[in-house]
Design an enzyme around this catalytic site. Structure first.
Site, short mmCIF file in Angstrom:
data_model
loop_
_atom_site.label_atom_id
_atom_site.label_comp_id
_atom_site.label_asym_id
_atom_site.label_seq_id
_atom_site.Cartn_x
_atom_site.Cartn_y
_atom_site.Cartn_z
N TYR A 163 31.16 7.01 3.45
CA TYR A 163 30.14 6.48 3.80
C TYR A 163 28.73 6.48 3.24
CZ TYR A 163 26.57 4.40 7.10
OH TYR A 163 25.50 3.57 7.49
N LEU A 202 21.24 -12.33 39.69
CA LEU A 202 22.41 -12.13 40.49
C LEU A 202 22.02 -11.93 41.88
CD1 LEU A 202 25.21 -10.39 38.21
CD2 LEU A 202 25.06 -12.85 38.55
N GLU A 252 33.26 -7.76 35.51
CA GLU A 252 32.77 -6.80 34.43
C GLU A 252 31.67 -5.80 35.12
OE1 GLU A 252 30.38 -9.42 32.24
OE2 GLU A 252 31.90 -10.88 31.99
N LYS A 274 28.81 -3.63 35.78
CA LYS A 274 27.47 -4.11 35.91
C LYS A 274 26.57 -2.90 35.57
CE LYS A 274 23.93 -5.52 39.23
NZ LYS A 274 22.92 -5.30 38.61
N ASP A 294 23.79 -0.67 34.53
CA ASP A 294 22.44 -0.39 34.75
C ASP A 294 21.30 0.14 33.64
OD1 ASP A 294 20.47 -0.34 36.60
OD2 ASP A 294 20.95 1.67 37.50
N TYR A 337 27.61 -9.50 27.04
CA TYR A 337 28.40 -10.23 28.03
C TYR A 337 28.41 -11.56 28.12
CZ TYR A 337 24.32 -8.86 30.66
OH TYR A 337 22.88 -8.71 31.26
N LYS A 387 27.59 -4.62 44.55
CA LYS A 387 27.20 -3.34 44.46
C LYS A 387 28.17 -2.23 44.99
CE LYS A 387 23.18 -3.19 42.90
NZ LYS A 387 21.75 -3.81 43.56
N CYS A 423 8.18 37.42 38.13
CA CYS A 423 9.70 37.04 38.13
C CYS A 423 10.15 37.84 39.58
CB CYS A 423 10.10 37.90 36.90
SG CYS A 423 11.90 37.81 37.08
N CYS A 430 12.51 40.74 38.31
CA CYS A 430 12.19 42.24 37.96
C CYS A 430 10.60 42.62 38.22
CB CYS A 430 12.10 42.19 36.41
SG CYS A 430 11.28 40.91 35.47
N CYS A 474 9.80 34.43 32.40
CA CYS A 474 9.70 35.85 32.69
C CYS A 474 9.76 36.64 31.34
CB CYS A 474 10.92 36.15 33.38
SG CYS A 474 11.07 37.92 33.17
N CYS A 530 14.39 42.48 31.63
CA CYS A 530 14.81 41.66 33.01
C CYS A 530 16.08 41.69 33.17
CB CYS A 530 14.25 40.18 33.23
SG CYS A 530 14.51 39.47 34.67
S1 IVH Z 1 25.50 -11.62 34.18
C1 IVH Z 1 23.78 -15.47 34.96
N1 IVH Z 1 26.97 -9.42 33.47
O1 IVH Z 1 22.68 -7.21 36.21
C2 IVH Z 1 24.11 -14.18 34.37
N2 IVH Z 1 24.62 -9.18 34.38
O2 IVH Z 1 21.70 -7.91 38.91
C3 IVH Z 1 23.63 -13.17 35.31
N3 IVH Z 1 23.91 -6.83 34.31
O3 IVH Z 1 19.88 -9.06 35.34
C4 IVH Z 1 23.94 -11.73 34.55
N4 IVH Z 1 25.83 -6.09 33.57
O4 IVH Z 1 20.55 -7.28 33.81
C5 IVH Z 1 25.76 -9.83 34.06
N5 IVH Z 1 28.10 -7.53 32.72
C6 IVH Z 1 27.34 -8.01 33.31
C7 IVH Z 1 25.89 -7.24 33.66
C8 IVH Z 1 24.82 -8.05 34.14
C9 IVH Z 1 24.45 -5.84 33.93
C10 IVH Z 1 22.69 -7.04 34.88
C11 IVH Z 1 21.77 -8.08 34.52
C12 IVH Z 1 21.10 -8.95 35.39
C13 IVH Z 1 21.44 -7.89 36.66
C14 IVH Z 1 21.63 -8.61 37.80
#
Ligand code: IVH
Length: 676
Positions: A36, A83, A115, A117, A119, A232, A321, A415, A418, A433, A438
């Site tokens: 590479y 959502l 899927e 979700k 964060d 996604y 959630k 400390c 000591c 320290c 120590c």
């Molecule tokens: S779909 C209309 N898929 O979660 C489609 N959202 O609480 C709406 N998020 O704003 C989103 N993983 O930032 C979708 N696999 C996933 C996601 C996802 C994370 C986030 C996204 C959205 C928020 C909604």
């Protein structure tokens, strides 16, 4: 030749981008790192000679473009929706009954995709004729910020699609997709730890770190952060047929070369969704990214989209959630721990509280500045977060419920172990320290010395260090190699067998590679990776001890902070004595020579750049040759370059070296330099 060049460079770019994708997206490289590097260097060299032929999709551009004054605004081609939330399986079934009324037939069977979700933070990526042309944040859902240059630095963002070299997918004339940028959890911990050491403010969580790293006006900062993403959704497209089912859309994205989570599941019905959700409650703590729920999507996308939305929430999908990983509890007290570098770390003692299935009693507070900044007081009700293997930490106090009895936490001036005065290092928030004697610090250093990542002395039990220090049998880490058998046998719980084991473990550790020994010395900022770099360059701890700050900094991957720490450590007379003691005991100081038998390290600390056609060496051979004598080879000429090794037809590197006053060597001169 010249007219073929653009085409040749385009092929190189595609090839490199493909291998980046194999490595960073598929986690399945098909060529070695060296192969590479060779491709990359080849492109870099061509681009140096023909700067006009550098394109935005070139992998060399991932280092980040010039800083911006502000982000431009971007209008999204379609609203970027949010959502609605569900918190229980009942909520999930309630969602289904709510939307049934909108279905063509309320009783029709539906299938789903579950899927993770993620964060992180939403990004919208635009491709025209297969080229990545724009990347934006979500903003308010209609208008976001243009972070194109920053997104270009992410290895997981393909600059060109389809990525696969033999793909038979047509290039989409226009495609806009949605994904989530995130900070991998393992990297986050290391990243915050480094910021702590450097005295920089910490990021509260991986999400903030992702957002803070992406929304940088200087793309080079983003480039230095380990951001990645999962895609996604397709937001808009032209000129292609897009699969109707969400499950197939994920696969389509994957085939184009986008990173798509493999943790998504096809669910034939709601019962399967509920089962997937239960599985995820455990799984969420076992993966390397933060998820706060699952997203349940009706698989039939045209049908889902036809259901419309309520406010900003589409009816065709819902977020389930996970239970909260944050709870409130009382902060009872602060205990102080001292680390092997002498750093005093406050540790919170909490009223026990159950957080997503685990009883939490302690939490980290990082440092006293953090306590002051968050205004955390003893007796406060605090919000505590626990996620996965991360040590629980205090997000902040709930100031509304204070009754006035809370006590402000003052940083210690002595400390606690000591009783010597503490010190602060300029530019750092941590308190240290400063007493090398120590005993508590010594215990930490011994623990670190024998630990898995250092000398790995398994027979040296976790309490042994504290005991030996307390008994006055260990005064420094080298004393581990001078233990007295009879004195050990006199200790409670140390029978013959245990002592034999301990001794044999200690003895075997003398065969550990030198880099482990160097790591085990516990020099600040010198972990396994840096130890490797240092020994690759200097070959011997004694050579390293003589290295100047400048020589150290010329090593790629060694910055001023590391260099200073190394120089300071070796300068200290106590450490020289310590090294002598280790030497007497037979610890390894030299790196075994593998590349060229018997080669000396006569090029140690020197950085070379190679250019042009050499009389007998290929460029790769010259690189191996230089490295075998302890020298280092980099790709481009800078003020840190010690020599340019130049052959015939040398191009821009030669002129640059001349301009910078870097000495030019021929192959013959190089051979003479090492006495060949
Ligand atoms: S779909 C209309 N898929 O979660 C489609 N959202 O609480 C709406 N998020 O704003 C989103 N993983 O930032 C979708 N696999 C996933 C996601 C996802 C994370 C986030 C996204 C959205 C928020 C909604």
């Amino acid at each position: 030749m010249a007219e073929q060049l653009p085409e040749q460079m385009a092929q190189l770019r595609d090839k490199i981008n493909y291998h980046l994708y194999r490595y960073h997206v598929l986690d399945a490289p098909v060529i070695s790192d060296a192969e590479y590097d060779a491709l990359y260097q080849a492109l870099l060299q061509l681009e140096e000679i023909y700067p006009d032929l550098v394109t935005p999709d070139s992998p060399t551009q991932r280092a980040g473009a010039a800083p911006l004054d502000a982000f431009e605004k971007v209008s999204h081609p379609a609203p970027i929706l949010s959502l609605a939330n569900a918190f229980t399986v009942e909520d999930l079934f309630a969602w289904h009954s709510r939307i049934s009324r909108h279905l063509p037939d309320p009783d029709m069977a539906l299938d789903y995709v579950a899927e993770p979700k993620l964060d992180g933070l939403t990004v919208i990526l635009t491709y025209h004729n297969g080229r990545f042309t724009q990347g934006a944040t979500r903003g308010n859902g209609e208008i976001g910020e243009d972070v194109t240059q920053n997104l270009r630095t992410l290895k997981a963002v393909p600059p060109k699609i389809p990525v696969a070299l033999d793909s038979n997918l047509p290039t989409p004339p226009s495609l806009v997709i949605r994904g989530e940028v995130f900070f991998p959890l393992d990297k986050f911990e290391a990243f915050n730890a480094a910021r702590l050491e450097a005295g920089l403010p910490l990021y509260m969580n991986p999400r903030n770190a992702a957002s803070g790293s992406l929304r940088q006006l200087d793309p080079k900062i983003t480039a230095a952060r380990p951001l990645t993403l999962y895609c996604y959704d397709l937001v808009a497209w032209e000129g292609i047929d897009v699969p109707a089912q969400q499950w197939d859309r994920l696969d389509y994205l994957r085939q184009l070369g986008f990173p798509v989570s493999t943790d998504s599941r096809y669910c034939p019905d709601l019962t399967a969704v509920a089962a997937a959700y239960q599985e995820w409650i455990v799984k969420r703590n076992q993966i390397n990214y933060e998820v706060d729920g699952i997203v349940v999507k009706i698989n039939n996308r045209p049908l889902a989209d036809s259901l419309g939305f309520v406010g900003k929430d589409p009816r065709g999908a819902i977020a389930m959630k996970f239970p909260a990983q944050e709870k409130t509890t009382k902060l009872l007290d602060i205990q102080v721990n001292v680390g092997r570098t002498g750093m005093l770390a406050p540790n919170a003692v909490l009223a026990p509280v159950e957080i997503s299935g685990v009883i939490v009693r302690n939490a980290t507070l990082h440092n006293y500045d953090e306590i002051a900044r968050k205004d955390i007081r003893i007796g406060d009700t605090v919000l505590v977060k626990r996620a996965g293997d991360v040590i629980p930490y205090i997000i902040g106090p709930i100031t509304d419920v204070r009754d006035g009895s809370e006590q402000i936490i003052a940083p210690p001036t002595l400390c606690p172990f000591c009783s010597q005065p503490v010190k602060r290092i300029e530019g750092e928030v941590a308190i240290y320290c400063d007493n090398p004697a120590c005993p508590e610090q010594l215990v930490r250093r011994v623990e670190y010395f024998v630990s898995r990542g250092a000398m790995d002395i398994g027979s040296f039990g976790s309490k042994t260090g504290a005991l030996l220090v307390e008994q006055g049998m260990v005064h420094d880490i080298a004393d581990i190699y001078y233990l007295d058998r009879n004195a050990l046998l006199a200790l409670e719980g140390f029978q013959e067998k245990k002592v034999d084991n301990l001794f044999s473990g200690i003895e075997t550790s003398k065969n550990q590679p030198t880099e482990r020994f160097l790591t085990a010395l516990g020099i600040r900022f010198v972990g396994a990776v840096v130890a490797r770099l240092l020994l690759d360059t200097f070959g011997h701890i004694d050579n390293l001890a003589l290295a100047t700050q400048e020589q150290l900094e010329s090593i790629e991957g060694v910055g001023p902070q590391i260099a200073l720490s190394v120089v300071d450590w070796f300068k200290d007379g106590r450490n020289q004595q310590l090294l002598d003691k280790f030497r007497q005991a037979g610890l390894p100081f030299a790196v075994e020579q593998t590349a060229v038998a018997g080669a000396t390290q006569s090029l140690a600390g020197l950085t070379f750049v190679i250019t042009g056609t050499l009389p007998t060496f290929s460029r790769d051979e010259a690189k191996v040759f230089i490295e075998s004598y302890g020298g280092k080879v980099t790709g481009s000429v800078s003020k840190n370059t010690d020599y340019l090794l130049a052959g015939e037809n040398a191009g821009s590197k030669l002129s640059k070296a001349e301009a910078l006053g870097v000495p030019i060597l021929s192959e013959t001169a190089l051979r003479e330099m090492v006495g060949e």
